[in-house]
Design a protein around this motif. Structure first.
Motif, mmCIF file in Angstrom:
data_model
loop_
_atom_site.group_PDB
_atom_site.id
_atom_site.type_symbol
_atom_site.label_atom_id
_atom_site.label_comp_id
_atom_site.label_asym_id
_atom_site.label_seq_id
_atom_site.Cartn_x
_atom_site.Cartn_y
_atom_site.Cartn_z
ATOM 1 N N ARG A 20 -9.566 0.366 -2.795
ATOM 2 C CA ARG A 20 -8.187 0.184 -2.352
ATOM 3 C C ARG A 20 -7.225 0.202 -3.539
ATOM 4 O O ARG A 20 -7.512 -0.331 -4.592
ATOM 5 N N PRO A 75 4.931 9.354 3.944
ATOM 6 C CA PRO A 75 3.706 8.679 3.509
ATOM 7 C C PRO A 75 2.948 9.456 2.431
ATOM 8 O O PRO A 75 2.411 8.852 1.504
ATOM 9 N N SER A 76 2.942 10.767 2.513
ATOM 10 C CA SER A 76 2.238 11.552 1.500
ATOM 11 C C SER A 76 2.921 11.439 0.140
ATOM 12 O O SER A 76 2.261 11.386 -0.897
ATOM 13 N N TYR A 135 1.907 8.127 -1.320
ATOM 14 C CA TYR A 135 0.544 8.226 -1.839
ATOM 15 C C TYR A 135 0.534 8.938 -3.190
ATOM 16 O O TYR A 135 -0.107 8.488 -4.135
ATOM 17 N N GLU A 136 1.266 10.034 -3.295
ATOM 18 C CA GLU A 136 1.343 10.779 -4.563
ATOM 19 C C GLU A 136 1.954 9.928 -5.667
ATOM 20 O O GLU A 136 1.492 9.938 -6.802
ATOM 21 N N HIS A 185 -0.260 7.583 -7.484
ATOM 22 C CA HIS A 185 -1.203 8.218 -8.404
ATOM 23 C C HIS A 185 -0.531 8.727 -9.686
ATOM 24 O O HIS A 185 -1.182 9.345 -10.515
ATOM 25 N N ASN A 194 0.859 -1.185 0.000
ATOM 26 C CA ASN A 194 0.000 0.000 0.000
ATOM 27 C C ASN A 194 0.898 1.239 0.000
ATOM 28 O O ASN A 194 2.123 1.125 -0.008
ATOM 29 N N ALA A 195 0.298 2.399 0.011
ATOM 30 C CA ALA A 195 1.075 3.646 -0.075
ATOM 31 C C ALA A 195 2.051 3.784 1.094
ATOM 32 O O ALA A 195 3.185 4.245 0.914
ATOM 33 N N GLU A 196 1.637 3.372 2.267
ATOM 34 C CA GLU A 196 2.505 3.468 3.447
ATOM 35 C C GLU A 196 3.733 2.575 3.286
ATOM 36 O O GLU A 196 4.857 2.988 3.583
#
Length: 69
Positions: free
Chosen positions: A49, A29-30, A33-34, A37, A17-19
């Motif tokens: 998810r 973490p941000s 997440y970016e 995408h 996952n993103a983490e």
């Protein structure tokens, strides 16, 4: 830059996952997440998810860094 908590690809779960992506790359973490995408990042959507298959992530890292992690 943060240090990765993972020392080898063998330690990674089958789906990230993103983490987890952030922890592997040693970024916030941000930022993880970016990254998930971004247009060329190999994500898999399962309902709401978003995950990355381990093998696709490894291939992406190797393609974008010449194999270094």
């Amino acid at each position: 830059m943060r240090e990765s908590v993972y020392k080898s690809y063998d330690e990674l779960p089958l789906f990230l996952n993103a983490e987890t992506v952030a922890k592997v790359l040693g970024v916030s973490p941000s930022t993880g997440y970016e990254l998930m995408h971004e247009k060329d990042f190999p994500i898999l959507k399962i309902g709401n998810r978003i995950v990355v298959p381990k093998e696709k992530f490894i291939a992406w890292v190797e393609q974008n860094t010449g194999g270094a992690i």
